[in-house]
Write a protein that holds these residues in place. Sequence first.
Motif, PDB file in Angstrom:
ATOM      1  N   ALA A 126       0.829  -1.206   0.000  1.00 23.77           N
ATOM      2  CA  ALA A 126       0.000   0.000   0.000  1.00 23.77           C
ATOM      3  C   ALA A 126       0.860   1.252   0.000  1.00 23.77           C
ATOM      4  O   ALA A 126       0.542   2.234  -0.683  1.00 23.77           O
ATOM      5  CB  ALA A 126      -0.936  -0.004   1.209  1.00 23.77           C
ATOM      6  N   LEU A 127       1.963   1.245   0.745  1.00 26.09           N
ATOM      7  CA  LEU A 127       2.864   2.398   0.771  1.00 26.09           C
ATOM      8  C   LEU A 127       3.493   2.624  -0.598  1.00 26.09           C
ATOM      9  O   LEU A 127       3.617   3.761  -1.065  1.00 26.09           O
ATOM     10  CB  LEU A 127       3.946   2.194   1.830  1.00 26.09           C
ATOM     11  N   PHE A 168       1.230   6.507  -6.851  1.00 25.85           N
ATOM     12  CA  PHE A 168       0.046   7.330  -7.101  1.00 25.85           C
ATOM     13  C   PHE A 168       0.398   8.818  -7.111  1.00 25.85           C
ATOM     14  O   PHE A 168      -0.004   9.569  -7.996  1.00 25.85           O
ATOM     15  CB  PHE A 168      -0.998   7.029  -6.028  1.00 25.85           C
ATOM     16  N   HIS A 169       1.188   9.244  -6.128  1.00 24.86           N
ATOM     17  CA  HIS A 169       1.551  10.655  -6.043  1.00 24.86           C
ATOM     18  C   HIS A 169       2.569  11.052  -7.114  1.00 24.86           C
ATOM     19  O   HIS A 169       2.562  12.200  -7.582  1.00 24.86           O
ATOM     20  CB  HIS A 169       2.068  10.983  -4.644  1.00 24.86           C
ATOM     21  N   HIS A 229       2.779  14.380 -12.086  1.00 19.31           N
ATOM     22  CA  HIS A 229       3.037  14.501 -13.525  1.00 19.31           C
ATOM     23  C   HIS A 229       1.787  14.928 -14.294  1.00 19.31           C
ATOM     24  O   HIS A 229       1.858  15.773 -15.202  1.00 19.31           O
ATOM     25  CB  HIS A 229       3.554  13.166 -14.071  1.00 19.31           C
ATOM     26  N   THR A 230       0.627  14.348 -13.938  1.00 20.49           N
ATOM     27  CA  THR A 230      -0.591  14.593 -14.718  1.00 20.49           C
ATOM     28  C   THR A 230      -1.444  15.731 -14.174  1.00 20.49           C
ATOM     29  O   THR A 230      -2.197  16.351 -14.919  1.00 20.49           O
ATOM     30  CB  THR A 230      -1.454  13.317 -14.757  1.00 20.49           C
ATOM     31  N   ALA A 231      -1.361  16.000 -12.875  1.00 21.98           N
ATOM     32  CA  ALA A 231      -2.183  17.055 -12.258  1.00 21.98           C
ATOM     33  C   ALA A 231      -1.365  17.751 -11.185  1.00 21.98           C
ATOM     34  O   ALA A 231      -1.591  17.553  -9.982  1.00 21.98           O
ATOM     35  CB  ALA A 231      -3.452  16.456 -11.661  1.00 21.98           C
ATOM     36  N   PRO A 232      -0.398  18.597 -11.576  1.00 19.67           N
ATOM     37  CA  PRO A 232       0.528  19.198 -10.603  1.00 19.67           C
ATOM     38  C   PRO A 232      -0.144  20.075  -9.549  1.00 19.67           C
ATOM     39  O   PRO A 232       0.475  20.371  -8.532  1.00 19.67           O
ATOM     40  CB  PRO A 232       1.474  20.020 -11.489  1.00 19.67           C
ATOM     41  N   LEU A 274       5.746   9.971   1.279  1.00 16.26           N
ATOM     42  CA  LEU A 274       4.682   9.322   0.515  1.00 16.26           C
ATOM     43  C   LEU A 274       4.042  10.266  -0.487  1.00 16.26           C
ATOM     44  O   LEU A 274       3.239   9.833  -1.311  1.00 16.26           O
ATOM     45  CB  LEU A 274       3.608   8.762   1.457  1.00 16.26           C
ATOM     46  N   GLY A 275       4.314  11.568  -0.386  1.00 14.13           N
ATOM     47  CA  GLY A 275       3.850  12.497  -1.395  1.00 14.13           C
ATOM     48  C   GLY A 275       2.561  13.228  -1.102  1.00 14.13           C
ATOM     49  O   GLY A 275       2.086  13.997  -1.945  1.00 14.13           O
TER      50      GLY A 275
END
Length: 248
Positions: free
Chosen positions: A17-18, A24-25, A30-33, A58-59
């Motif tokens: 999960a981590l 995910f982040h 990259h796609t939605a800064p 983890l971002g």
Amino acid sequence: KFEDRGYWLSEAVDFSALRFLRDFHRRLAHTAPGFVTIAEESRRVFPRLACPVESGGLGFTLAQNMGEMHRVRKYLRIPVEQRKIEHVEIILHNNSPERFVNAMNTHDECANGKLRLITELGSHIPLVGLAALCWFRAGAPMIFQGDEFGEEGFFDVFRGLDWGKTGPGAALHAQQITNNFHDLNRILAREPALRRHEIHSMMRNGSNNERKWFSFLRWGGDRQWESDRREDHQDDLVFVRNESPWAV
């Protein structure tokens, strides 16, 4: 690697999960800064939730430390003459690289049958002071449903907020609570120092257990504490919380 850290040994940690959250982040960056994600936790199992993936985090954009929220609220329930700065030392000496949410309330405290904040604290005065502390310290302030006008009693999932207690005909204490949030938001929008969420934008300024006060500095610009120039400190703020029942 996550598994190389010794503090995992006492916790049941889902490493997959981590890794998913890190990936995910990375993809979000990259796609939605302009994305915002908030992590909620209470045990501080992973100390870098709201740190960039590149620096080992983890971002998440912000982390909500529920354990700290409970500690501050427990402090407010202690009689003033028995309060000590050690009870809330963490909010003045937090050296975490993360950015935090300063939550007055969360859904964890709003389970059906639990007391609302103003009822828990006994009056609207501690609620006003708690809001000021959450707005002025480093981090992003957050309230929960009804705290903005002092909804009273118990949480009930089957009953909505009593908006009839707001507006010009509201009780004096409810108007004071609402006006307090209005004023805090105006200050937040006006003061550069309060729009920063980094822990290093705040520094302890002093405290006195006998006189029941503590204070901290909020830097108006990045790394201003390294400068001796007056103009570099024009946006700095000093927050002082005085709880003394005696003249100071």
